[in-house]
Each structure stands twice: as C-alpha cells, then as structure tokens.
Design a protein around this motif. Structure first.
Motif, PDB file in Angstrom:
ATOM      1  N   PRO A  98      -2.474  -7.226 -58.601  1.00  0.00           N
ATOM      2  CA  PRO A  98      -1.435  -6.322 -59.056  1.00  0.00           C
ATOM      3  C   PRO A  98      -1.234  -6.468 -60.562  1.00  0.00           C
ATOM      4  O   PRO A  98      -1.394  -7.562 -61.111  1.00  0.00           O
ATOM      5  CB  PRO A  98      -0.189  -6.814 -58.307  1.00  0.00           C
ATOM      6  CG  PRO A  98      -0.452  -8.223 -57.964  1.00  0.00           C
ATOM      7  CD  PRO A  98      -1.930  -8.433 -57.958  1.00  0.00           C
ATOM      8  N   CYS A  99      -0.914  -5.369 -61.207  1.00  0.00           N
ATOM      9  CA  CYS A  99      -0.765  -5.410 -62.661  1.00  0.00           C
ATOM     10  C   CYS A  99       0.024  -4.188 -63.117  1.00  0.00           C
ATOM     11  O   CYS A  99       0.443  -3.359 -62.289  1.00  0.00           O
ATOM     12  CB  CYS A  99      -2.131  -5.418 -63.331  1.00  0.00           C
ATOM     13  SG  CYS A  99      -3.210  -4.074 -62.782  1.00  0.00           S
ATOM     14  N   GLY A 100       0.212  -4.052 -64.410  1.00  0.00           N
ATOM     15  CA  GLY A 100       0.912  -2.874 -64.917  1.00  0.00           C
ATOM     16  C   GLY A 100       1.343  -3.061 -66.356  1.00  0.00           C
ATOM     17  O   GLY A 100       1.100  -4.108 -66.956  1.00  0.00           O
ATOM     18  N   PRO A 119      -1.645   3.325 -57.737  1.00  0.00           N
ATOM     19  CA  PRO A 119      -0.252   3.043 -58.066  1.00  0.00           C
ATOM     20  C   PRO A 119       0.274   1.907 -57.193  1.00  0.00           C
ATOM     21  O   PRO A 119      -0.089   1.803 -56.019  1.00  0.00           O
ATOM     22  CB  PRO A 119       0.483   4.346 -57.729  1.00  0.00           C
ATOM     23  CG  PRO A 119      -0.557   5.376 -57.508  1.00  0.00           C
ATOM     24  CD  PRO A 119      -1.850   4.689 -57.206  1.00  0.00           C
ATOM     25  N   GLY A 120       1.066   1.023 -57.781  1.00  0.00           N
ATOM     26  CA  GLY A 120       1.674  -0.071 -57.026  1.00  0.00           C
ATOM     27  C   GLY A 120       3.067  -0.295 -57.572  1.00  0.00           C
ATOM     28  O   GLY A 120       3.311  -0.031 -58.747  1.00  0.00           O
ATOM     29  N   TYR A 121       3.984  -0.767 -56.747  1.00  0.00           N
ATOM     30  CA  TYR A 121       5.354  -0.914 -57.239  1.00  0.00           C
ATOM     31  C   TYR A 121       5.767  -2.372 -57.414  1.00  0.00           C
ATOM     32  O   TYR A 121       5.719  -3.182 -56.473  1.00  0.00           O
ATOM     33  CB  TYR A 121       6.344  -0.232 -56.291  1.00  0.00           C
ATOM     34  CG  TYR A 121       7.754  -0.506 -56.727  1.00  0.00           C
ATOM     35  CD1 TYR A 121       8.239   0.038 -57.917  1.00  0.00           C
ATOM     36  CD2 TYR A 121       8.582  -1.349 -56.003  1.00  0.00           C
ATOM     37  CE1 TYR A 121       9.525  -0.237 -58.366  1.00  0.00           C
ATOM     38  CE2 TYR A 121       9.868  -1.633 -56.438  1.00  0.00           C
ATOM     39  CZ  TYR A 121      10.327  -1.082 -57.625  1.00  0.00           C
ATOM     40  OH  TYR A 121      11.587  -1.359 -58.078  1.00  0.00           O
ATOM     41  N   PHE A 122       6.149  -2.711 -58.617  1.00  0.00           N
ATOM     42  CA  PHE A 122       6.783  -3.991 -58.938  1.00  0.00           C
ATOM     43  C   PHE A 122       7.849  -3.674 -59.972  1.00  0.00           C
ATOM     44  O   PHE A 122       7.557  -2.967 -60.944  1.00  0.00           O
ATOM     45  CB  PHE A 122       5.767  -4.983 -59.521  1.00  0.00           C
ATOM     46  CG  PHE A 122       4.642  -5.293 -58.583  1.00  0.00           C
ATOM     47  CD1 PHE A 122       4.743  -6.326 -57.669  1.00  0.00           C
ATOM     48  CD2 PHE A 122       3.472  -4.526 -58.610  1.00  0.00           C
ATOM     49  CE1 PHE A 122       3.704  -6.588 -56.787  1.00  0.00           C
ATOM     50  CE2 PHE A 122       2.445  -4.791 -57.732  1.00  0.00           C
ATOM     51  CZ  PHE A 122       2.549  -5.819 -56.809  1.00  0.00           C
ATOM     52  N   PRO A 123       9.070  -4.150 -59.790  1.00  0.00           N
ATOM     53  CA  PRO A 123      10.173  -3.747 -60.681  1.00  0.00           C
ATOM     54  C   PRO A 123       9.953  -4.110 -62.148  1.00  0.00           C
ATOM     55  O   PRO A 123      10.592  -3.539 -63.022  1.00  0.00           O
ATOM     56  CB  PRO A 123      11.378  -4.526 -60.128  1.00  0.00           C
ATOM     57  CG  PRO A 123      10.998  -4.937 -58.762  1.00  0.00           C
ATOM     58  CD  PRO A 123       9.519  -5.057 -58.730  1.00  0.00           C
ATOM     59  N   PHE A 124       9.056  -5.081 -62.421  1.00  0.00           N
ATOM     60  CA  PHE A 124       8.895  -5.543 -63.814  1.00  0.00           C
ATOM     61  C   PHE A 124       7.747  -4.868 -64.546  1.00  0.00           C
ATOM     62  O   PHE A 124       7.418  -5.241 -65.671  1.00  0.00           O
ATOM     63  CB  PHE A 124       8.760  -7.067 -63.863  1.00  0.00           C
ATOM     64  CG  PHE A 124       8.006  -7.654 -62.697  1.00  0.00           C
ATOM     65  CD1 PHE A 124       8.674  -7.954 -61.511  1.00  0.00           C
ATOM     66  CD2 PHE A 124       6.645  -7.882 -62.776  1.00  0.00           C
ATOM     67  CE1 PHE A 124       7.984  -8.486 -60.421  1.00  0.00           C
ATOM     68  CE2 PHE A 124       5.956  -8.412 -61.698  1.00  0.00           C
ATOM     69  CZ  PHE A 124       6.628  -8.699 -60.506  1.00  0.00           C
ATOM     70  N   VAL A 125       7.068  -3.905 -63.879  1.00  0.00           N
ATOM     71  CA  VAL A 125       6.028  -3.138 -64.588  1.00  0.00           C
ATOM     72  C   VAL A 125       6.256  -1.645 -64.357  1.00  0.00           C
ATOM     73  O   VAL A 125       6.727  -1.226 -63.297  1.00  0.00           O
ATOM     74  CB  VAL A 125       4.597  -3.525 -64.115  1.00  0.00           C
ATOM     75  CG1 VAL A 125       4.160  -4.838 -64.743  1.00  0.00           C
ATOM     76  CG2 VAL A 125       4.501  -3.584 -62.606  1.00  0.00           C
ATOM     77  N   GLU A 126       5.912  -0.865 -65.369  1.00  0.00           N
ATOM     78  CA  GLU A 126       6.043   0.586 -65.244  1.00  0.00           C
ATOM     79  C   GLU A 126       5.074   1.267 -66.204  1.00  0.00           C
ATOM     80  O   GLU A 126       5.255   1.117 -67.407  1.00  0.00           O
ATOM     81  CB  GLU A 126       7.493   1.010 -65.553  1.00  0.00           C
ATOM     82  CG  GLU A 126       7.735   2.500 -65.450  1.00  0.00           C
ATOM     83  CD  GLU A 126       7.363   3.077 -64.083  1.00  0.00           C
ATOM     84  OE1 GLU A 126       7.644   2.413 -63.064  1.00  0.00           O
ATOM     85  OE2 GLU A 126       6.756   4.160 -64.045  1.00  0.00           O
ATOM     86  N   PRO A 127       4.037   1.943 -65.794  1.00  0.00           N
ATOM     87  CA  PRO A 127       3.639   2.061 -64.387  1.00  0.00           C
ATOM     88  C   PRO A 127       3.049   0.764 -63.857  1.00  0.00           C
ATOM     89  O   PRO A 127       2.528  -0.041 -64.610  1.00  0.00           O
ATOM     90  CB  PRO A 127       2.571   3.162 -64.445  1.00  0.00           C
ATOM     91  CG  PRO A 127       1.995   3.061 -65.815  1.00  0.00           C
ATOM     92  CD  PRO A 127       3.136   2.663 -66.708  1.00  0.00           C
ATOM     93  N   GLY A 128       3.127   0.596 -62.519  1.00  0.00           N
ATOM     94  CA  GLY A 128       2.535  -0.573 -61.884  1.00  0.00           C
ATOM     95  C   GLY A 128       1.304  -0.152 -61.077  1.00  0.00           C
ATOM     96  O   GLY A 128       1.212   0.990 -60.607  1.00  0.00           O
ATOM     97  N   PHE A 129       0.360  -1.079 -60.959  1.00  0.00           N
ATOM     98  CA  PHE A 129      -0.894  -0.747 -60.265  1.00  0.00           C
ATOM     99  C   PHE A 129      -1.336  -1.849 -59.328  1.00  0.00           C
ATOM    100  O   PHE A 129      -0.967  -3.007 -59.497  1.00  0.00           O
ATOM    101  CB  PHE A 129      -2.039  -0.548 -61.268  1.00  0.00           C
ATOM    102  CG  PHE A 129      -1.740   0.408 -62.380  1.00  0.00           C
ATOM    103  CD1 PHE A 129      -1.721   1.782 -62.157  1.00  0.00           C
ATOM    104  CD2 PHE A 129      -1.483  -0.061 -63.669  1.00  0.00           C
ATOM    105  CE1 PHE A 129      -1.457   2.666 -63.191  1.00  0.00           C
ATOM    106  CE2 PHE A 129      -1.212   0.822 -64.711  1.00  0.00           C
ATOM    107  CZ  PHE A 129      -1.198   2.182 -64.468  1.00  0.00           C
TER     108      PHE A 129
END
Ligand code: PHE
Length: 346
Positions: free
Chosen positions: A288-290, A251-261
């Motif tokens: 990073p991606c999502g 899991p990774g957090y970026f406001p423009f992806v959900e879920p983010g990885f």
C-alpha cells in the motif's frame, strides 16, 4: 696476577653456568665486572706493580671484562627467550579442539527477516534514503491522530490494537507513526525508511501473525508526484527480485494518503497468465502506498505550499516467505531452532 685472572675467568664461567634466573645472572655480573667487582679490585691492586706488569695485566683484564660482558648479555637474552617460550607453552591454544567443538554446535545465523530487511535497507541507502528506527510502544497521537485517524474515525477499526491499561499507549499497529516522528526530527526535503516490528491483536493462521514486520518509506520534497513513487518502487522490486517487474496501481484507502493506492506486481509465478498464487488474476498485491495527505504534513510542520511527498508501507514477512518458500508465517516467531538453523547467510 695473570694466574689470578685465569682463575677468575674459570670461576666466572662456572657461576654463570649455574645462574638460573635473571637476578642470578645480574648478581654474577656485579660480582665480576661491577664497579666493586673482582676485575676492578685487581686493577686497583696494581698501584705498585711495574709498568711492564701493569701493561700486560691491564690488557688481559680488559679483554676478560669484554668477554664477560658478552657472556652476560648472551645469558640474559637466552633467559628471556626461555621465558617467552615458557609463556607460549602455558598459553597454548588447541585450535583443533575449537574446530571440533564448532562441528558439534550450530553456527549462528541471521533471522530471514533480518536478512531481507538489511538487503532492502541497502537498496534504499544507495538511493539516498536515511534509515530511522522507532519505538514499539507508541502513543495515540503518533499511531493515529497525527496520521489523520481521529478517535471517531472508522479506520481505527481496521487495526486491532493492543492497548496498554492506561488506554493512552499501545503497541504500534503499523510503522506509519515513524512518518510523524521522522517529520519531527527532519526538515523538508527528506527521504527515509523505517523498518520494524508491528503488532495487531488478530487471530493467527498461515498468513496472519500478531507480530509482523513492515518497512515504512517517506519522501518529501518539491513537486513530488506519483511518477516518483512508481520509479522508486520499480527500482526496489527490480533489486529484490533480480529482474524488471511490471507494476500497476489500484485505488486504496488509508486516511494518511490521498490519493492512496495498492501497488500490485505482475505475478512472478505464472508471468500474468493466471495461477493459484495470483488467484487467476495475473497480479499479486504487494504494497500500500500513496501521496502523503496534506493534513499529515501539517501535523509534521511541513510547509504544504512548498512541499508534498509520497509514503509506502512494505510488508516484509510476505517477501521473506516468497523468497524462502515458507508457507506459514507462524514459523517466523516459532522459536523452533530447526527453523532458524536453515538460514546461514551472513
Ligand atoms: N500503514 C499502513 C498499514 O499498515 C500501510 C501504508 C503505509 C499505507 C504508507 C499507505 C502509506 O496498513
């Protein structure tokens, strides 16, 4: 009469021999076989001659005329040849000179980032992606707002931004604004990648630079899933590294992806058993991606009932450094000629 013809023939030969230019040759031609030339005047002067004489002189003048014609055209083509040869002599290129000069100079070479970037572009175009290029100078809307990063959002602190003095424009901090621009110019379904420079106001060290390179990717269509994302990433990595690469998502957090990885690859140095490169974990963080956040799709006027998509942001500098064994990112923009000269792949 026949004597006169013979004399004329000698005279003609001598004059033609002296004619140096094309104009001289043409003048000789006019003088002897032109309409008002010597031969014509002989023929004209035969009005009162006997039929016998007319016959022999006529025949002889015709033969002479033909001979003169032949000599004139030969002289003309000879002259033309000489002119061409003269021109060639004047324009002569000394090829060996160029070669020896090249030996002293350094042949042009592509920057290693360009080499890797083009390779990756080829991989994506072969899978049907379009390549988009966008501006380095961005506005707040494309770099932040339309990517679901509002002014008050803490995620803005993640990116140290070079702002222009109007506080409306900035040097793009990532290639993600191209997601927004791509949606403005394309209607779903679509898939594109956008390579380019990005800028962050950071302290520099061996692995941090203020100017670096990303390659953004975005695919929007019906029923796109994380499985599609993993598939494209695995194809990409297999092409880049020349072998099947094992991947995992965290899991990774970026406001423009959900879920983010965060996508990791099994360490290529130790094969997963643990080494200094992977800090003994067996895995190396790569990109990073999502799945694209629905709000971002809405900003881009994409019908979220019908379409969804994935996005990723590949850091190019890391790949370049791994490929060429470069241990300090600052070499890439050092402007040191000794650095650039090492890469001669065209
Ligand atoms: N734009 C992000 C960054 O630079 C990376 C990213 C791109 C993350 C696309 C998710 C999807 O940090």
């Amino acid at each position: 009469m026949l004597d006169r013809l013979q004399k004329l023939s000698k005279q003609f030969e001598a004059e033609l021999g002296e004619a140096a230019s094309q104009a001289d040759i043409l003048a000789v031609k006019a003088k002897y076989i032109g309409k008002k030339g010597e031969i014509s005047s002989i023929l004209k002067g035969m009005k009162d001659a006997s039929p016998e004489e007319k016959k022999t002189v006529g025949k002889e003048s015709n033969r002479l005329k033909q001979e003169m014609h032949k000599a004139i055209s030969q002289a003309l083509s000879e002259r033309e040849k000489q002119e061409i040869e003269e021109q060639l002599r004047q324009n002569r290129q000394d090829i060996s000179l160029t070669k020896s000069l090249l030996g002293q100079r350094h042949p042009a070479a592509y920057h290693p980032v360009t080499i890797v970037q083009r390779e990756i572009e080829d991989i994506f175009t072969s899978m049907g992606f379009t390549i988009l290029n966008g501006p380095h100078i961005e506005d707040d809307y494309h770099n932040f707002e339309a990517l679901n990063i509002p002014e008050t959002h803490p995620a803005r602190d993640m990116q140290d931004t070079f702002w222009f003095s109007d506080m409306k424009h900035l040097l793009r901090t990532h290639t993600s604004p191209m997601q927004v621009r791509g949606m403005e110019t394309h209607t779903a379904p679509f898939k594109f990648v956008c390579p380019g420079k990005v800028f962050r106001c950071e302290d520099t060290d061996a692995s941090h630079e203020m100017v670096f390179h990303q390659l953004e990717g975005m695919m929007v269509g019906e029923n796109i899933s994380v499985a599609n994302l993993i598939y494209f990433m695995k194809v990409l990595l297999a092409e880049i590294f020349g072998k099947e690469v094992e991947v995992r998502l965290r899991p990774g957090y970026f406001p423009f992806v959900e879920p983010g990885f965060e996508l990791d690859i099994k360490c290529l140095i130790c094969g997963g058993s643990g080494c200094s490169v992977c800090k003994q974990t067996g895995w190396v963080e790569l990109l990073p991606c999502g799945m694209v956040h629905p709000r971002v799709l809405e900003y881009g006027q994409v019908d979220t009932d019908k379409y969804n998509g994935f996005a990723f942001g590949l850091g190019l500098d890391r790949l370049v450094m791994m490929r060429y064994g470069i241990d300090d990112i600052r070499y890439l923009h050092s402007g040191d000629l000794r650095f650039g000269q090492q890469f001669s792949e065209y």
